[in-house]
Design a protein around this motif. Sequence first.
Motif, mmCIF file in Angstrom:
data_model
loop_
_atom_site.group_PDB
_atom_site.id
_atom_site.type_symbol
_atom_site.label_atom_id
_atom_site.label_comp_id
_atom_site.label_asym_id
_atom_site.label_seq_id
_atom_site.Cartn_x
_atom_site.Cartn_y
_atom_site.Cartn_z
ATOM 1 N N ALA A 93 0.829 -1.211 0.000
ATOM 2 C CA ALA A 93 0.000 0.000 0.000
ATOM 3 C C ALA A 93 0.859 1.256 0.000
ATOM 4 C CB ALA A 93 -0.944 -0.008 1.204
ATOM 5 N N ALA A 94 1.920 1.255 0.793
ATOM 6 C CA ALA A 94 2.814 2.423 0.858
ATOM 7 C C ALA A 94 3.542 2.640 -0.459
ATOM 8 C CB ALA A 94 3.830 2.245 1.986
ATOM 9 N N PHE A 95 3.745 1.586 -1.210
ATOM 10 C CA PHE A 95 4.371 1.740 -2.522
ATOM 11 C C PHE A 95 3.368 2.229 -3.560
ATOM 12 C CE2 PHE A 95 5.308 0.032 -6.743
ATOM 13 C CZ PHE A 95 6.488 0.722 -6.999
ATOM 14 N N ALA A 96 2.228 1.578 -3.653
ATOM 15 C CA ALA A 96 1.313 1.813 -4.768
ATOM 16 C C ALA A 96 0.509 3.107 -4.664
ATOM 17 C CB ALA A 96 0.364 0.625 -4.907
ATOM 18 N N LEU A 97 -0.003 3.415 -3.506
ATOM 19 C CA LEU A 97 -0.935 4.550 -3.395
ATOM 20 C C LEU A 97 -0.330 5.899 -3.778
ATOM 21 C CD1 LEU A 97 -2.984 3.514 -0.247
ATOM 22 C CD2 LEU A 97 -3.617 3.312 -2.662
ATOM 23 N N PRO A 98 0.890 6.245 -3.359
ATOM 24 C CA PRO A 98 1.420 7.565 -3.725
ATOM 25 C C PRO A 98 1.571 7.791 -5.227
ATOM 26 C CG PRO A 98 2.680 6.659 -1.907
ATOM 27 C CD PRO A 98 1.776 5.560 -2.408
ATOM 28 N N PRO A 156 8.079 5.776 -1.476
ATOM 29 C CA PRO A 156 7.343 4.510 -1.565
ATOM 30 C C PRO A 156 8.232 3.274 -1.705
ATOM 31 C CG PRO A 156 6.265 6.158 -2.905
ATOM 32 C CD PRO A 156 7.564 6.763 -2.433
ATOM 33 N N PHE A 157 9.469 3.471 -2.129
ATOM 34 C CA PHE A 157 10.355 2.317 -2.260
ATOM 35 C C PHE A 157 10.729 1.726 -0.898
ATOM 36 C CE2 PHE A 157 10.365 3.611 -6.571
ATOM 37 C CZ PHE A 157 10.688 2.478 -7.292
ATOM 38 N N PHE A 158 10.537 2.490 0.164
ATOM 39 C CA PHE A 158 10.688 1.895 1.496
ATOM 40 C C PHE A 158 9.602 0.851 1.720
ATOM 41 C CE2 PHE A 158 10.134 1.609 6.099
ATOM 42 C CZ PHE A 158 11.432 1.257 6.462
ATOM 43 N N GLY A 159 8.410 1.098 1.168
ATOM 44 C CA GLY A 159 7.337 0.114 1.245
ATOM 45 C C GLY A 159 7.740 -1.200 0.591
ATOM 46 N N LEU A 160 8.410 -1.118 -0.549
ATOM 47 C CA LEU A 160 8.897 -2.347 -1.190
ATOM 48 C C LEU A 160 9.911 -3.058 -0.310
ATOM 49 C CD1 LEU A 160 9.451 -1.408 -4.936
ATOM 50 C CD2 LEU A 160 7.601 -2.757 -3.934
ATOM 51 N N ALA A 161 10.720 -2.275 0.381
ATOM 52 C CA ALA A 161 11.732 -2.869 1.265
ATOM 53 C C ALA A 161 11.092 -3.612 2.433
ATOM 54 C CB ALA A 161 12.684 -1.789 1.783
ATOM 55 N N LEU A 162 9.867 -3.281 2.765
ATOM 56 C CA LEU A 162 9.113 -4.044 3.766
ATOM 57 C C LEU A 162 8.407 -5.240 3.125
ATOM 58 C CD1 LEU A 162 7.354 -1.299 5.909
ATOM 59 C CD2 LEU A 162 9.191 -2.823 6.633
ATOM 60 N N ALA A 163 7.846 -5.020 1.947
ATOM 61 C CA ALA A 163 7.010 -6.040 1.318
ATOM 62 C C ALA A 163 7.805 -7.261 0.872
ATOM 63 C CB ALA A 163 6.254 -5.436 0.135
#
Length: 191
Positions: A79-84, A104-111
């Motif tokens: 969600a943090a990657f895609a929504l922004p 948002p790439f931090f979101g990928l680093a979690l996913a």
Amino acid sequence: MFVKPHHRMYAAAFLLDFSVAVALTALPFFIFEHLGGGPAMSGAVGAFQMAVYAGGCLLSARFVSGARSGLYLAIAGVAAFALPFTLIPWMTSPLICGVATSLPFFGLALAWPAMQSWLGGEPDPEARAKHLTGFNTATAFGFTFSPLFAGPLYDFDYRLPFFLLCLVGVVVVVLLRSLPDEAKAPEADGD
């Protein structure tokens, strides 16, 4: 659902990397055509995105390994990657766009680690190896096919790839929500 859990994880991996490649395909065009930037700006934004991702990967190991359910981190990361990215077509500042498309790439680093950790919960080493191989193959194909859609969509309307990215992100979240918790190991059948 009728599809085995690890197959749903493969689909999520395919679609998540598909959305990443949509971003990496469409954003340089947006920078060139709508922000007045050139290769230097596009390269700087891309480098910042990868720096955020690399730094996030180093930090996320602590979160993922200590999480009660890594799937929640994966869902939050997607969600943090895609929504922004849905906001990108309305950006007019190169600096704001660079930050808004990099964080948002931090979101990928979690996913990614959380998704792989879920597959790593498989107790059978042979099945676990096959599942991780399937996961990695799915990501490669997602990254491969995405530009074939993102480029033509951008030509049709520059906003469409960013909306596609968000829509695909929603599908990934739905797939991840359909998976059993890590405490219930993925089915070991070697598929």
